[in-house]
Design an enzyme around this catalytic site. Structure first.
Site, PDB file in Angstrom:
ATOM      1  N   ARG A 176       0.804  -1.220   0.000  1.00  0.00           N
ATOM      2  CA  ARG A 176       0.000   0.000   0.000  1.00  0.00           C
ATOM      3  C   ARG A 176       0.842   1.278   0.000  1.00  0.00           C
ATOM      4  O   ARG A 176       0.505   2.257  -0.665  1.00  0.00           O
ATOM      5  CB  ARG A 176      -0.913  -0.024   1.236  1.00  0.00           C
ATOM      6  CG  ARG A 176      -1.722   1.222   1.465  1.00  0.00           C
ATOM      7  CD  ARG A 176      -2.463   1.152   2.800  1.00  0.00           C
ATOM      8  NE  ARG A 176      -3.242   2.357   3.023  1.00  0.00           N
ATOM      9  CZ  ARG A 176      -4.518   2.501   2.686  1.00  0.00           C
ATOM     10  NH1 ARG A 176      -5.158   1.517   2.084  1.00  0.00           N
ATOM     11  NH2 ARG A 176      -5.159   3.625   2.919  1.00  0.00           N
ATOM     12  N   ASN A 188      -1.841   8.358   1.412  1.00  0.00           N
ATOM     13  CA  ASN A 188      -3.194   8.863   1.638  1.00  0.00           C
ATOM     14  C   ASN A 188      -3.470   9.102   3.120  1.00  0.00           C
ATOM     15  O   ASN A 188      -4.619   9.153   3.548  1.00  0.00           O
ATOM     16  CB  ASN A 188      -4.242   7.913   1.060  1.00  0.00           C
ATOM     17  CG  ASN A 188      -5.532   8.638   0.736  1.00  0.00           C
ATOM     18  OD1 ASN A 188      -5.523   9.798   0.328  1.00  0.00           O
ATOM     19  ND2 ASN A 188      -6.661   7.962   0.941  1.00  0.00           N
ATOM     20  N   ARG A 189      -2.415   9.252   3.898  1.00  0.00           N
ATOM     21  CA  ARG A 189      -2.511   9.745   5.273  1.00  0.00           C
ATOM     22  C   ARG A 189      -1.506  10.891   5.491  1.00  0.00           C
ATOM     23  O   ARG A 189      -1.293  11.319   6.618  1.00  0.00           O
ATOM     24  CB  ARG A 189      -2.192   8.634   6.289  1.00  0.00           C
ATOM     25  CG  ARG A 189      -3.100   7.410   6.232  1.00  0.00           C
ATOM     26  CD  ARG A 189      -4.519   7.730   6.637  1.00  0.00           C
ATOM     27  NE  ARG A 189      -5.323   6.526   6.777  1.00  0.00           N
ATOM     28  CZ  ARG A 189      -5.918   5.879   5.775  1.00  0.00           C
ATOM     29  NH1 ARG A 189      -5.761   6.331   4.536  1.00  0.00           N
ATOM     30  NH2 ARG A 189      -6.641   4.800   5.982  1.00  0.00           N
ATOM     31  N   HIS A 194     -10.303   4.352  -5.923  1.00  0.00           N
ATOM     32  CA  HIS A 194      -9.748   3.325  -5.024  1.00  0.00           C
ATOM     33  C   HIS A 194     -10.495   2.012  -5.235  1.00  0.00           C
ATOM     34  O   HIS A 194     -11.426   1.924  -6.023  1.00  0.00           O
ATOM     35  CB  HIS A 194      -9.932   3.733  -3.558  1.00  0.00           C
ATOM     36  CG  HIS A 194      -9.120   4.919  -3.132  1.00  0.00           C
ATOM     37  ND1 HIS A 194      -8.941   5.243  -1.796  1.00  0.00           N
ATOM     38  CD2 HIS A 194      -8.439   5.869  -3.827  1.00  0.00           C
ATOM     39  CE1 HIS A 194      -8.194   6.323  -1.689  1.00  0.00           C
ATOM     40  NE2 HIS A 194      -7.885   6.732  -2.917  1.00  0.00           N
ATOM     41  N   SER A 195     -10.121   1.015  -4.499  1.00  0.00           N
ATOM     42  CA  SER A 195     -10.910  -0.198  -4.365  1.00  0.00           C
ATOM     43  C   SER A 195     -10.780  -0.659  -2.903  1.00  0.00           C
ATOM     44  O   SER A 195      -9.791  -0.323  -2.239  1.00  0.00           O
ATOM     45  CB  SER A 195     -10.405  -1.307  -5.302  1.00  0.00           C
ATOM     46  OG  SER A 195      -9.114  -1.745  -4.928  1.00  0.00           O
ATOM     47  N   TYR A 196     -11.818  -1.327  -2.372  1.00  0.00           N
ATOM     48  CA  TYR A 196     -12.997  -1.798  -3.067  1.00  0.00           C
ATOM     49  C   TYR A 196     -14.200  -1.515  -2.185  1.00  0.00           C
ATOM     50  O   TYR A 196     -14.051  -1.003  -1.060  1.00  0.00           O
ATOM     51  CB  TYR A 196     -12.885  -3.316  -3.344  1.00  0.00           C
ATOM     52  CG  TYR A 196     -12.785  -4.175  -2.093  1.00  0.00           C
ATOM     53  CD1 TYR A 196     -13.917  -4.740  -1.514  1.00  0.00           C
ATOM     54  CD2 TYR A 196     -11.559  -4.411  -1.478  1.00  0.00           C
ATOM     55  CE1 TYR A 196     -13.836  -5.511  -0.371  1.00  0.00           C
ATOM     56  CE2 TYR A 196     -11.464  -5.166  -0.339  1.00  0.00           C
ATOM     57  CZ  TYR A 196     -12.604  -5.721   0.223  1.00  0.00           C
ATOM     58  OH  TYR A 196     -12.517  -6.469   1.373  1.00  0.00           O
ATOM     59  N   GLU A 211     -14.852   3.980  -4.537  1.00  0.00           N
ATOM     60  CA  GLU A 211     -14.348   2.643  -4.218  1.00  0.00           C
ATOM     61  C   GLU A 211     -15.005   1.689  -5.213  1.00  0.00           C
ATOM     62  O   GLU A 211     -16.222   1.488  -5.198  1.00  0.00           O
ATOM     63  CB  GLU A 211     -14.705   2.259  -2.776  1.00  0.00           C
ATOM     64  CG  GLU A 211     -14.124   3.182  -1.708  1.00  0.00           C
ATOM     65  CD  GLU A 211     -12.667   2.883  -1.393  1.00  0.00           C
ATOM     66  OE1 GLU A 211     -12.141   1.878  -1.931  1.00  0.00           O
ATOM     67  OE2 GLU A 211     -12.062   3.629  -0.610  1.00  0.00           O
TER      68      GLU A 211
END
Length: 361
Positions: A22, A38-39, A90-92, A165
């Site tokens: 990730r 993404n943080r 994004h997923s999912y 998502e």
């Protein structure tokens, strides 16, 4: 502006070493690697749903924009100037997420309604294409996450912002590893939603009829029609300028003011009596403080059609008044229907509750 890869070293690592990696590949200096990009954004950085542990999959980094990837991307967005909308893919989970994710809060005022209406529009487009159900809602409904790109795009850059998502809906259908045969259908159904976001930005204002256009209008006494006029790429709309344009064949187009129903872009259209049996055309307009006029449908010659007529009621029954009907004797196996307040457990087929809570038949 489409940016397909924003984590190049992490992307390569996911192919070569760890399929579900990730983070990026930052050497954290303690034997661990990677920051969750993404943080790492500056809006509400370091809050709930982000870890200070470098070994965590959601490690937030040493500070906001500590990573070159998030730094460069944020500067790219700001350099574009006046970005109207942002979309993360994004997923999912088949979700359409709007701000915010850092806490149980949502955008205030008319911006919140704009996100709500657009999210529902996107879900409708997807369902029309494939029948797939995507649920719109705030990002915190999935889980709390602070320092995200989508939250920053809205809270920091002022853009309408969404995170899609994609398929599948749950882990039982493949989770993060989407079956190859589902890739193209996923792209096809979401393409229509993405294009609708583009249309909303191009129009600058999204007009929406929350109850839809009625199948007909009672010519002698038209029912009010609810209308939203929501800013997407235009601010400072002037409620006093909201009008409906009414086209009747053989007559000049009339302008009818819309009445504000709240301060969130809601209006009501109260039409005068209309000629019976005629197809009426409706369009909506509103102006902004900088003198621009926005119209739906956008083309000057286009109108939304609706029939003006006088319906005839052939039969009406409120199910509360005994009309005196009788039932022929017929062979039954478990009881007969009676007019009365439901008082059974449903095993014999009748309702188990008093639907209108009136206490009467």
């Amino acid at each position: 502006h489409v940016i397909p890869v924003t984590n190049p070293d992490g992307y390569v690592w996911s192919w070569d070493e760890n399929r579900l990696w990730r983070k990026n590949r930052r050497d954290n200096g303690d034997g661990s690697f990677g920051v969750d990009l993404n943080r790492n954004w500056s809006f509400q950085w370091g809050g709930q749903g982000a870890s200070e542990n470098p070994s965590s999959a959601i490690y937030r980094g040493t500070g906001p924009f500590s990573e070159p990837e998030s730094t460069v991307l944020s500067q790219y967005i700001l350099d574009l100037g006046d970005v109207a909308a942002h979309l993360d893919v994004h997923s999912y989970g088949q979700l359409i997420l709007s701000p915010f994710g850092y806490d149980f809060v949502e955008p205030e005022g008319i911006t919140g309604r704009t996100h709500l209406v657009l999210g529902r529009n996107f879900a409708d487009y997807i369902a029309e294409v494939s029948g797939a159900i995507y649920d719109p809602g705030p990002a915190w409904g999935l889980y709390l996450a602070s320092g995200t790109c989508s939250d920053w795009a809205h809270g920091g850059a002022g853009a309408i912002s969404f995170t899609f998502e994609l398929r599948p809906a749950n882990a039982n259908e493949g989770g993060f590893v989407l079956p190859p045969e589902a890739i193209e259908p996923t792209a096809t159904e979401n393409r229509e939603a993405f294009l609708d976001l583009c249309r909303a930005v191009a129009a600058a204002v999204r007009f929406n009829l929350p109850d839809g256009l009625p199948p007909f209008l009672v010519a002698s006494d038209p029912e009010p029609i609810a209308v939203f006029a929501l800013p997407v790429a235009s601010a400072d709309l002037l409620p006093a300028t909201a009008t409906a344009l009414v086209s009747v064949p053989g007559q000049d187009v009339q302008s009818v003011p819309l009445s504000p129903t709240d301060d969130l872009g809601g209006y009501a259209l109260a039409l005068p009596p209309l000629p019976c049996g005629r197809m009426i055309g409706l369009a909506f307009e509103i102006q902004s403080a900088d003198g621009l006029t926005y119209r739906h449908p956008t083309a000057p010659e286009e109108f939304l059609p609706v029939l003006a007529t006088e319906p005839t009621v052939l039969f009406a029954d409120d199910a509360e008044t005994d009309p005196g009907w009788t039932v022929e004797d017929v062979e039954v196996t478990s009881g007969t229907w009676e007019r009365g307040v439901p008082a059974h457990d449903g095993s014999r087929g009748d309702p188990i509750r008093d639907a209108d809570n009136s206490g009467s038949a």
